[in-house]
Design a protein around this motif. Structure first.
Motif, PDB file in Angstrom:
ATOM      1  N   ILE A  60       0.815  -1.225   0.000  1.00 31.17           N
ATOM      2  CA  ILE A  60       0.000   0.000   0.000  1.00 31.17           C
ATOM      3  C   ILE A  60       0.843   1.267   0.000  1.00 31.17           C
ATOM      4  O   ILE A  60       0.586   2.180  -0.805  1.00 31.17           O
ATOM      5  N   ILE A  79      -0.772  -2.912  -7.185  1.00 29.55           N
ATOM      6  CA  ILE A  79      -2.040  -3.424  -6.668  1.00 29.55           C
ATOM      7  C   ILE A  79      -2.407  -4.751  -7.312  1.00 29.55           C
ATOM      8  O   ILE A  79      -2.658  -5.755  -6.634  1.00 29.55           O
ATOM      9  N   GLY A  86      -8.273  -6.282  -7.720  1.00 31.67           N
ATOM     10  CA  GLY A  86      -8.098  -5.099  -6.893  1.00 31.67           C
ATOM     11  C   GLY A  86      -9.117  -4.015  -7.144  1.00 31.67           C
ATOM     12  O   GLY A  86      -9.429  -3.220  -6.250  1.00 31.67           O
ATOM     13  N   ALA A  90     -11.496  -2.754  -4.130  1.00 31.87           N
ATOM     14  CA  ALA A  90     -11.509  -1.340  -3.770  1.00 31.87           C
ATOM     15  C   ALA A  90     -12.934  -0.838  -3.546  1.00 31.87           C
ATOM     16  O   ALA A  90     -13.152   0.129  -2.814  1.00 31.87           O
ATOM     17  N   GLN A 119      -6.931   3.068  -4.213  1.00 32.09           N
ATOM     18  CA  GLN A 119      -6.770   1.820  -4.960  1.00 32.09           C
ATOM     19  C   GLN A 119      -7.683   1.804  -6.178  1.00 32.09           C
ATOM     20  O   GLN A 119      -7.279   1.416  -7.277  1.00 32.09           O
ATOM     21  N   THR A 123      -6.578   1.506 -10.234  1.00 35.72           N
ATOM     22  CA  THR A 123      -7.021   0.353 -11.029  1.00 35.72           C
ATOM     23  C   THR A 123      -8.025   0.758 -12.100  1.00 35.72           C
ATOM     24  O   THR A 123      -7.979   0.247 -13.227  1.00 35.72           O
TER      25      THR A 123
END
Length: 449
Positions: A60, A79, A86, A90, A119, A123
């Motif tokens: 992280i 991630i 991910g 999230a 996150q 992504t």
């Protein structure tokens, strides 16, 4: 199982405009400036308690630093190399009890770094741009069968494919994703995100998904073992616990998971029937998702009843707060005793709880719709009894996810891995099993040489 529109159960309680608002994204994507500001609050702790709290061990601090530096591709690699789902995690992870719950900022200003939102920022950026983040290894000549296209099965398939193995996923549904597609509230994952994530995950190559295939009906474990080099079972928990009481077969009584699936499968949520007075029995995330969506569909009153106190609920404090701010009434320390009906249709639920004097008191809540959310169970069709735990509730596995049957692994909710029943834990189970399968292939290759 679908509701018949009888009595006060009906569709189209709200206008299309109202429904669009009710089912819009509850946590919209951060813009660049908001993401930079959120990233700047991270201390990049050397011992990173947030990483230790993440079942998939995402680095992280590393991905947040990269977001702060404007390196979104690098952040996405951090991630998704640890958690190939991910993007969904999230959206649905209970970050308040995982990474954000462990954030040191909680001890300073009582406001953790927005890890989940950051996150998602990275992504979503990578997936929207179609970024190529990983390259598949050369074909190994190995072929693995994965049963179930939920989080555990998809994560296992992705890791195996990256290692060069061919993977065939067999799934009973029309769409891949498992609970991510069928079992999560629609307002948590909008714009068909579950399918877009599956498409991204499979874009690495080497993964073939066969839909409408059920273990024990269309395929059997012995044949799969003969045709593949390994098998990974990720069949989830498809059974639902019954109340086992009077009135459970009344019209208007339904499993909450079926109700949620109806909403997720509907091309127009307005076509999903809902009652005016809804009672949800249970205290987990499924109960919350069913209760909140009942309100969003236009139910006048929704009451969620749990037999113990809030401290025993599997739904987190954030989920409980969200339900109550969404108009759901929470009643605790009350157990249902019977479902009351008239002419075959449910009209109310009778509950019992201990009074302050120690005696048992009973009360009735009126309802034209009752949603049962008291837990899900393993349906071991096509699974040999010797593969199960002593109580028969899960598939017995070792620390690598391997079962007692050579060449067969299991993970996710169906397996007794000792982890928590969350999407992120299922992903980790899939990763662990994939690593074990790959290691097994390496060992057999060395012996053959």
């Amino acid at each position: 199982m679908a509701f018949k529109q009888t009595g006060d159960i009906a569709a189209q309680r709200l206008s299309p405009e109202q429904l669009s608002c009710e089912f819009s994204d509850i946590a919209p994507l951060l813009d660049a400036s908001a993401a930079a500001a959120a990233a700047s609050r991270c201390h990049y702790c050397y011992d990173a308690p947030c990483v230790n709290a993440c079942p998939t061990q995402i680095d992280i601090p590393s991905f947040i630093r990269k977001i702060g530096d404007g390196n979104l591709k690098g952040a996405a690699v951090d991630i998704l190399s640890a958690n190939p789902l991910g993007g969904m995690c999230a959206r649905v992870c209970p970050t308040e009890i995982l990474c954000e719950g462990a954030c040191v900022r909680n001890h300073q200003d009582a406001k953790p770094v927005a890890i989940g939102a950051l996150q998602r920022h990275a992504t979503d950026w990578a997936m929207a741009r179609g970024e190529v983040l990983f390259k598949r290894a050369a074909d190994s000549g190995r072929h693995v069968a994965v049963i179930g296209a939920g989080p555990a099965g998809l994560a296992c398939a992705h890791r195996l494919a990256l290692s060069g193995h061919q993977v065939t996923i067999y799934d009973a549904h029309e769409k891949a994703g498992g609970l991510n597609e069928y079992g999560i509230a629609a307002y948590k994952t909008v714009d068909d995100f579950a399918q877009r994530e599956v498409a991204w995950l499979c874009s690495v190559g080497g993964i073939d998904i066969k839909h409408g295939v059920t273990l024990g009906r269309d395929i059997d474990l012995d044949t799969l073992r003969q045709q593949h080099d390994a098998v990974f079972l990720a069949i989830g928990l498809s059974g639902v616990r019954a109340l086992a009481m009077e009135g459970e077969d009344l019209s208007g009584v339904m499993n909450a998971v079926d109700f949620i699936e109806q909403i997720r499968s509907a091309s127009d949520v307005g076509t999903v029937p809902v009652g005016r007075r809804v009672v949800v029995i249970g205290g987990g995330n499924t109960a919350v998702d069913a209760a909140v969506q009942s309100r969003k569909l236009g139910a006048t009153s929704v009451t969620m009843v749990y037999r113990r106190g809030v401290e025993s609920m599997s739904a987190t404090w954030a989920e409980r707060d969200f339900a109550q701010t969404s108009g759901v009434t929470l009643v605790t320390h009350a157990a249902p005793t019977r479902l009351i009906g008239n002419a075959g249709v449910v009209t109310s639920v009778e509950f019992e709880r201990a009074s302050s004097e120690g005696s048992q008191e009973r009360f009735v809540i009126e309802a034209d719709m009752v949603l049962k959310a008291i837990g899900q169970t393993l349906v071991p069709v096509g699974i040999e009894r010797e593969l199960l735990t002593l109580d028969g509730n899960r598939i017995a596995v070792d620390e690598s996810g391997q079962t007692s049957l050579p060449g067969v692994w299991a993970g996710g909710d169906c397996a007794a891995t000792g982890g928590i029943d969350l999407t992120v834990q299922a992903v980790q189970d899939g990763k662990i099993a994939a690593a074990a399968i790959d290691a097994q292939f390496a060992r057999t290759a060395v012996k053959a040489a």
